[in-house]
Design an enzyme around this catalytic site. Structure first.
Site, PDB file in Angstrom:
ATOM      1  N   LYS A 100       0.840  -1.196   0.000  1.00 41.27           N
ATOM      2  CA  LYS A 100       0.000   0.000   0.000  1.00 41.27           C
ATOM      3  C   LYS A 100       0.882   1.257   0.000  1.00 41.27           C
ATOM      4  CE  LYS A 100      -3.467   2.365   2.738  1.00 41.27           C
ATOM      5  NZ  LYS A 100      -4.395   2.342   3.856  1.00 41.27           N
ATOM      6  N   GLU A 148      10.603  -4.593   4.371  1.00 37.31           N
ATOM      7  CA  GLU A 148      10.671  -6.018   4.011  1.00 37.31           C
ATOM      8  C   GLU A 148      10.319  -6.208   2.530  1.00 37.31           C
ATOM      9  OE1 GLU A 148       9.053  -4.749   6.608  1.00 37.31           O
ATOM     10  OE2 GLU A 148       9.143  -6.082   8.367  1.00 37.31           O
ATOM     11  N   GLY A 194      -4.784  -1.774   4.983  1.00 38.70           N
ATOM     12  CA  GLY A 194      -3.972  -2.901   4.523  1.00 38.70           C
ATOM     13  C   GLY A 194      -4.613  -4.246   4.813  1.00 38.70           C
ATOM     14  N   ARG A 195      -5.099  -4.435   6.030  1.00 40.00           N
ATOM     15  CA  ARG A 195      -5.639  -5.753   6.415  1.00 40.00           C
ATOM     16  C   ARG A 195      -7.050  -5.994   5.879  1.00 40.00           C
ATOM     17  NH1 ARG A 195      -4.436  -2.409  10.491  1.00 40.00           N
ATOM     18  NH2 ARG A 195      -6.080  -1.597  11.829  1.00 40.00           N
ATOM     19  N   GLU A 216      -4.419  -6.442  14.992  1.00 38.17           N
ATOM     20  CA  GLU A 216      -3.948  -5.125  14.562  1.00 38.17           C
ATOM     21  C   GLU A 216      -5.108  -4.123  14.629  1.00 38.17           C
ATOM     22  OE1 GLU A 216      -2.249  -4.023  10.476  1.00 38.17           O
ATOM     23  OE2 GLU A 216      -0.420  -4.566  11.527  1.00 38.17           O
ATOM     24  N   HIS A 224      -4.043 -33.124  17.886  1.00 35.42           N
ATOM     25  CA  HIS A 224      -2.881 -33.924  18.262  1.00 35.42           C
ATOM     26  C   HIS A 224      -1.733 -33.040  18.712  1.00 35.42           C
ATOM     27  CE1 HIS A 224      -4.808 -37.591  16.850  1.00 35.42           C
ATOM     28  NE2 HIS A 224      -5.394 -36.771  15.991  1.00 35.42           N
ATOM     29  N   LYS A 272       9.488  -0.528  14.033  1.00 29.25           N
ATOM     30  CA  LYS A 272      10.035  -0.171  12.711  1.00 29.25           C
ATOM     31  C   LYS A 272      11.110   0.894  12.869  1.00 29.25           C
ATOM     32  CE  LYS A 272       5.849  -0.820   9.912  1.00 29.25           C
ATOM     33  NZ  LYS A 272       4.841  -0.158   9.103  1.00 29.25           N
TER      34      LYS A 272
END
Ligand code: F6P
Length: 533
Positions: free
Chosen positions: A195, A201, A253-254, A339, A370, A498
């Site tokens: 965005k 990253e 973003g999410r 978030e 399990h 950040k």
């Protein structure tokens, strides 16, 4: 309101969920349906009075008014001064939605049409790489620019009939190295999804991918596309504007999988299936906007969540899809919920005097059974569980697998509720042990029970159903956020790390001294330096 709920919570002490089923109508009364979905929250300790109080809580918090404000494009993300309009991305009829007096729908639909024609060209071989038709797509993004598309691509693998799609998110070079190994650069399309187009990253991985491609391809930029709100920056990276798909700042973003960030998914499953995904989201929007709160799935999910977390104090929520293709749903929901609603300050800047959203985690069943279900059944803390299961799988030849899957899902919610008493445990082991040893062994086999769970059941995991599930959870997060009085649409809590990472870069690289850092950080930096030496 909160005090009423707290006193209702006190009433549940000693009350068994299973006993609430003495009311023969309980299952139906504490369930809601929409389209082909059934949401069953009857295996919780919510009774009529608690449900009425929770519904009042939603009314009094102004959920209906805030919902209207969101859909109308008002700037409910107050700390960033932005509208919240991911719903416009799936508003397929194009009914006008205004932001600052301008209808955003023509641009939304135009971008969707551009995405569709590009995705179709990639899929049918009209758009090629230097070496021919595109065989592989690598989506580089992180957080909302990764989790939505990768979750949906995995979920919809039976519909994936296009090029193979891969996802790179981590700045750890292992991620991109493992992904690119074995790919042919001349037939690979790289999509840079960000965005902001500044995320360290993503930009680091994008540069690495470009270098990888430039070894084999004369014009690597021709095999790159970009998905971003920062269309000025995509040009600086060298990506031609016809392969840049933009979106506005009112798409968080999410919440962005529905628009350009979903391009990799669209290439994977085709434009028609992607539209079905959007249609699913849109149908859940309509349900959320029109259904009475007592029948409204997002509202009910939110209220059950509030009951378990803020009222009863259960700090975590397990999301347990008995649908293996939803393997990334828990990770997706972690970002969506944590978030969005992991905040300590209310919209007005005051400190919350109740807990914010829960820790969300999970894994598909039956694998989780399990691994961590031991704690869910017998641990000292209560973990409210959310089961999801499809009535039908995509493998008709393996229907017996699916029956077992469903049986396990239903068994878990029953076991959590019923538990096993000491008497029943003794009965189990009475032939193997006696006396004190019998007592000791029996105690290890007791299940406290009375542990709450909900089940969301749907016909089959199609693109449309997935769209409905994702929109359901988005609106649930919205309702929870309104009730908590927080801004679900900013994420200031990711900033500090950040900033410190940027400052630590030169220290880790050995270009600057660690002086002024705390003792622990200095010690870790020392270790790195010694290791390098
Ligand atoms: O660091 C958090 C975050 O800003 C998320 O909200 C977002 O989804 C992610 O980073 C990626 O951001 P972008 O799409 O701008 O690269």
């Amino acid at each position: 309101m909160w005090s009423t709920l707290k006193s209702l919570a006190a009433d549940t002490e000693g009350r068994k969920i299973i006993d609430l089923f003495e009311n023969p109508g309980r299952a139906a009364e504490f369930s809601a349906t929409f389209d082909h979905f059934l949401f069953d929250f009857s295996k919780t300790n919510i009774d009529d009075t608690a449900l009425a109080a929770l519904l009042d809580l939603a009314e009094n918090a102004g959920v209906a008014q805030k919902r209207e404000a969101m859909f109308a494009g008002r700037k409910i993300n107050e700390t960033e001064g932005r509208a919240v309009l991911h719903t416009a991305l799936r508003n397929l009829d194009g009914a006008p939605v205004n932001v600052d007096g301008v209808d955003v729908m023509p641009e939304v639909l135009d971008t969707l049409a551009r995405m569709e024609s590009f995705a179709t060209e990639v899929r049918d071989g009209t758009f090629t790489g230097q070496g021919g038709a595109i065989t592989d797509v690598v989506n580089i993004g992180i957080g909302g620019s990764d989790l939505g598309p990768v979750m949906a691509y995995r979920a919809l693998s039976p519909y994936a009939d296009g090029p193979r799609v891969h996802y790179v998110s981590n700045v750890d070079g292992a991620d991109i190295a493992d992904t690119l190994r074995g790919l042919d650069a001349t037939t690979t399309l790289v999509i840079v999804a960000s965005k902001t187009f500044t995320t360290i990253e993503t930009m680091t991985n994008a540069r690495t991918a470009r270098a990888w491609m430039s070894d084999k391809v004369s014009d690597p930029a021709a095999q790159f596309a970009a998905l971003s709100s920062a269309t000025d920056k995509t040009g600086d990276f060298g990506i031609a504007s016809e392969r840049v798909f933009g979106f506005e700042d009112w798409v968080g973003g999410r919440y962005s999988v529905w628009g350009p960030i979903g391009l990799s998914l669209m290439i994977g499953i085709g434009a028609e299936a992607f539209r079905a995904f959007l249609r699913g989201g849109q149908s859940m929007d309509r349900h959320f906007q029109t259904a009475e709160f007592a029948e409204n799935l997002p509202v009910l999910l939110a209220l059950v969540g509030i009951w378990h977390n803020q009222v009863l104090g259960h700090a975590t929520r397990a999301v347990l899809p008995y649908d293996n293709r939803l393997v990334r749903l828990p990770a997706y929901l972690q970002q969506l919920e944590m978030e969005s609603n992991g905040k300590s300050v209310a919209m007005d800047g005051t400190t919350l005097d109740y807990h914010s959203g829960p820790v969300v985690w999970g894994e598909p069943g039956t694998n989780g059974q399990h691994a961590f279900y031991q704690l869910i059944h017998q641990g000292t803390r209560v973990v409210p569980c959310e089961f999801l299961v499809a009535a039908e799988g995509h493998e008709p030849d393996l229907a017996h697998h699916h029956q077992l899957l469903i049986a396990n899902c239903l068994a878990q919610s029953e076991a959590l509720m019923r538990g096993r008493s000491l008497d029943e445990a003794r009965e189990k082991v009475k032939d193997a042990f006696e006396g004190e040893e019998l007592e000791r062994q029996a105690r290890h086999r007791v299940f406290p029970g009375n542990r709450p769970s909900t089940t969301l059941i749907y016909p089959k995991l199609t693109p449309e159903v997935l769209g409905q599930i994702v929109a359901l959870y988005e609106h649930r997060v919205f309702v929870e956020g309104v009730i908590l009085g927080i801004n679900s649409y900013d994420q200031w809590g990711v900033e500090l790390g950040k900033e410190l990472a940027t400052a630590l870069g030169p220290i880790v690289a050995g270009e600057e001294s660690a002086e002024g850092k705390d003792g622990s950080t200095r010690q870790l930096v020392d270790y790195l330096r010694r290791h390098r030496a």
